[in-house]
Design an enzyme around this catalytic site. Structure first.
Site, mmCIF file in Angstrom:
data_model
loop_
_atom_site.group_PDB
_atom_site.id
_atom_site.type_symbol
_atom_site.label_atom_id
_atom_site.label_comp_id
_atom_site.label_asym_id
_atom_site.label_seq_id
_atom_site.Cartn_x
_atom_site.Cartn_y
_atom_site.Cartn_z
ATOM 1 N N GLU A 185 0.947 -1.264 -0.099
ATOM 2 C CA GLU A 185 0.071 0.054 0.058
ATOM 3 C C GLU A 185 0.948 1.348 0.064
ATOM 4 O O GLU A 185 0.583 2.199 0.893
ATOM 5 C CB GLU A 185 -1.143 -0.120 1.193
ATOM 6 N N GLU A 322 -4.762 -8.739 -0.169
ATOM 7 C CA GLU A 322 -5.641 -8.324 0.879
ATOM 8 C C GLU A 322 -6.856 -8.251 0.486
ATOM 9 O O GLU A 322 -7.266 -7.359 -0.632
ATOM 10 C CB GLU A 322 -5.003 -7.228 1.621
#
Length: 750
Positions: A185, A322
């Site tokens: 991220e 994820e």
């Protein structure tokens, strides 16, 4: 994913980001066409699970592994994940606070601990995703490990390449079950752009960050490849901005150039639908926060469709590293979500890795990603995990329920237990429903060659036979799962209007004739696997019959007649003749009873019958009482008698000629160096003149049919020579027929 508070402030923006991304997505398309090796690799990864909030520690030292409140990772935990059916484990790891010095040297004890946990999974044959996690600093931090903007690019690259160089060296001999993920991220932490960017028109800061992330990914990939060993061909996952769907499709994002062929994978995180999976419903009663409905399915469909159109359809693999759903006392909805999400995972060959932080009772119900109780290695929501494995087709799993799971009642299902159908019938819906428990129904056919069934209980007839459809009501918070078996018998279809398409005439070749047939029922072609084909009267010239007897999905019998004709005789390249006869030849025709020979009359321009030969084995004919030196044309046709009819073959044309008559030399004139034989003309195509030299006759030359003399020059004076002449005829096939030589005559030059 981080802690219970990390993404709360950006909730609305993140939800908007997802909506903006998928609203422009193309319609759902067929499953991706990723290249062969990569597709197989992704299929083998299967369902994945995240060891969340453990080695992604925010503290220092080995003790930091428990800083999130989870116990130290054990082999028993990883075994429980493997035994439940997961074949991939993502191990998020924070490295920055475990390094020292300007070269960011990783603490050897920390590296050893990471390796120990990786080996837990390796010993179970699992795939492992290893990354850099939680090292994306805030630009205002005193110590910055990496920050994805151009201002911090060079300092960030020093940290990233140093850490990845050490990780690569440590794991370079691990096989392809180890996957590296460059970053987790990457984003502009602490800014308004942190969790949301416009993928089609990113602002200046976002565009700069996207370009910087591209550089980070490229430098990390180059570092990994340069380390050698199996790292030269290892699969590497590369995220876009914030690892979001928007980041993966944003203008400016691209995968690195790579020395390995097709070994880069796009890394995406997708907690969708947002309100259900992450949204805090503490003070909100909207069912979108606790229930999984059609709009949620549409949102997931659009995410996978967007990734498919952007990457998989172009041969690039994608991993959703994820994804997850918070526990809100709504296990039935979580089960429905898991079944649908992993169904798309299997359909599109996109491995999905479930986020599990073992948090069940957070102050807000937004990041309670609670699945495995890491203290006793049992599952708090076994029905959710089972739904994942059912969707992925994984069997023989062990998913023990956590001790605090309440003993549940068994659901009941009602509906018709037996259906009788006929092949060709339209699809029909099962009327099964849960009488108690309300668990979502799923369906499975025991024989998909007979019937298939979709997720809504719609049955499609595929073929004759009997199949069992198992209807399963899923387990939920209060009820165990239940099953009901439905028997579907499909009868073969009577083909009352089926026909065999007209069969072209067949040529008899000496053995049984078995032409292929085309069978139609209206406009539909019935394939040959649906019938047995036999014949009668097909081993002779005449009328034969093809018989089709249906089988399998069809029943009934039909037939059609067809003609078997004679083969046209073929001329043999052999013709002989005398001055009064021709002898022609052809190949005998299988099945013939005889032949008719015709001779062409050049005066009347007609073909006249020369002979009728009543034997099928005869293959020649002698025509006599002919004139010498004439050209002739013949036609030969075979015939056979069958069923009271006479069948004729086509005709073969054969050319011939009679030999010309013997030439008579009248006299031979002579000069000093030449002689000229003079002869009486005869019917022919031309003449050959021979002279005796050195004890041997050699051809002196040829004359046309209209010539009656030929001058031989270049001779010696006062020398005696002998000459002779013969005529020849050439038929229309180019064959030459030689006449008898004349009596030789002598003459002396002057």
């Amino acid at each position: 994913m981080k802690s219970n508070f990390v993404k709360r402030g950006a909730s609305a923006l993140l939800a908007a980001a997802v909506t903006a991304s998928v609203s422009a997505a193309l319609p759902v398309t067929a499953s991706a066409e990723v290249s062969g090796d990569t597709k197989t690799f992704l299929q083998n990864m299967g369902a994945g699970w995240n060891l969340g909030n453990s080695l992604d520690a925010v503290g220092t030292g080995l003790g930091s592994e428990t800083c999130w409140g989870n116990p130290k990772t054990t082999k028993e935990m990883i075994d429980a994940v493997h035994d439940a059916g997961f074949n991939t484990i993502r191990i998020p790891v924070s490295w920055g606070k475990h390094t020292s010095g300007s070269e960011y040297t990783i603490d050897s004890a920390w590296m050893a601990r990471v390796k120990e946990v990786v080996n837990y999974a390796y010993e179970d044959g699992m795939y492992v995703i290893l990354n850099i996690h939680h090292d994306n600093s805030n630009a205002k931090d005193q110590t910055i490990y990496y920050y994805p903007d151009s201002k911090h690019k060079e300092a960030s690259l020093k940290f990233l390449t140093s850490v990845w160089s050490q990780i690569s060296e440590e794991f370079k001999d691990y096989n392809d079950h180890l996957i590296f993920e460059t970053l987790n991220e990457p984003r502009l932490v602490g800014t308004n752009d942190e969790w949301w960017i416009d993928p089609n028109n990113p602002n200046a800061a976002a565009a700069d960050s996207i370009a910087t992330i591209n550089t980070f990914n490229q430098e990390i990939v180059d570092t990994i490849r340069a380390s050698g060993g199996n790292n030269s061909q290892r699969y590497i996952m590369c995220p876009g901005y914030s690892a979001s769907l928007n980041g993966a499709v944003a203008v400016g994002y691209k995968l690195p150039d790579d020395t390995a062929d097709n070994k880069l994978l796009v890394s995406v995180h997708a907690y969708n639908p947002y309100n259900l999976c992450l949204g805090d419903n503490s003070n909100i009663t909207s069912p979108t926060y606790t229930q999984f409905d059609d709009s949620g399915k549409e949102e997931l469909d659009n995410i996978f469709s967007t990734l498919n159109n952007k990457y998989m359809s172009k041969g690039i693999g994608v991993v959703i590293g994820e994804m997850g759903i918070s526990y809100k006392n709504n296990n039935e909805a979580r089960e429905q979500w898991a079944s649908y999400y992993y169904g798309l995972s299997k359909k599109y060959t996109v491995p999905c890795v479930l986020w599990d932080n073992n948090a069940k009772n957070g102050s807000q119900k937004s990041e309670n990603h609670w699945h495995l109780n890491r203290k006793n290695c049992k599952w708090g929501d076994p029905n959710v995990i089972q739904a994942i494995m059912n969707a992925m087709g994984v069997t023989n799993v062990s998913i023990p329920a956590d001790d605090d799971v309440v003993e549940k009642k068994t659901q009941t299902i009602s509906g018709t237990k037996t259906y009788t159908k006929t092949y060709g019938d339209k699809a029909f819906a099962l009327n099964a429903k849960t009488v108690s428990g309300g668990g979502a129904l799923s369906y499975k056919s025991s024989n998909e060659k007979v019937v298939t069934v979709d997720g809504k209980g719609n049955v499609t007839v595929k073929g004759a036979g009997t199949a069992k459809i198992t209807v399963t009501a899923s387990e939920n918070a209060a009820y165990k799962s239940a099953t009901m078996e439905v028997t579907v018998k499909v009868n073969a279809q009577q083909l009352t209007n089926a026909v065999i398409q007209p069969i072209a005439d067949q040529v008899y070749g000496g053995s049984a004739v078995k032409p292929k047939v085309t069978v139609k029922q209206g406009a539909k072609v019935i394939g040959s696997s649906n019938y047995d084909l036999t014949y009668t009267d097909n081993n002779k010239v005449g009328t034969a019959t093809a018989i089709v007897k249906f089988k399998g999905n069809y029943k009934g019998q039909i037939s059609a007649n067809f003609n078997i004709t004679l083969k046209t005789p073929a001329a043999v390249n052999k013709v002989s003749a005398t001055t009064a006869k021709t002898h022609i030849y052809w190949e005998a025709v299988p099945g013939a009873d005889g032949y008719k020979v015709y001779r062409y009359n050049s005066k009347t321009k007609k073909w006249n019958t020369a002979a009728t030969l009543r034997s099928g084995t005869v293959s020649d004919y002698v025509d006599s009482k002919l004139k010498a030196g004439e050209k002739y044309a013949y036609k030969v046709k075979a015939f056979a008698k069958s069923d009271g009819k006479t069948y004729w073959s086509g005709a073969v044309k054969i050319y011939a000629a009679t030999k010309p008559a013997k030439v008579s030399i009248k006299r031979v004139s002579a000069s000093k160096t030449s002689i000229r034989p003079i002869w009486k003309s005869t019917k022919c195509s031309g003449y050959e003149v021979y002279i005796l030299k050195n004890g041997k006759y050699t051809l002196a030359g040829t004359a046309s049919a209209s010539d009656t003399s030929f001058k031989i020059t270049g001779l010696k004076s006062k020398t005696t020579y002998k000459v002779k002449v013969r005529a020849y005829v050439t038929d229309k096939a180019g064959r030459s027929y030689k006449g008898t030589f004349s009596t030789a005559k002598s003459v002396k030059t002057k």
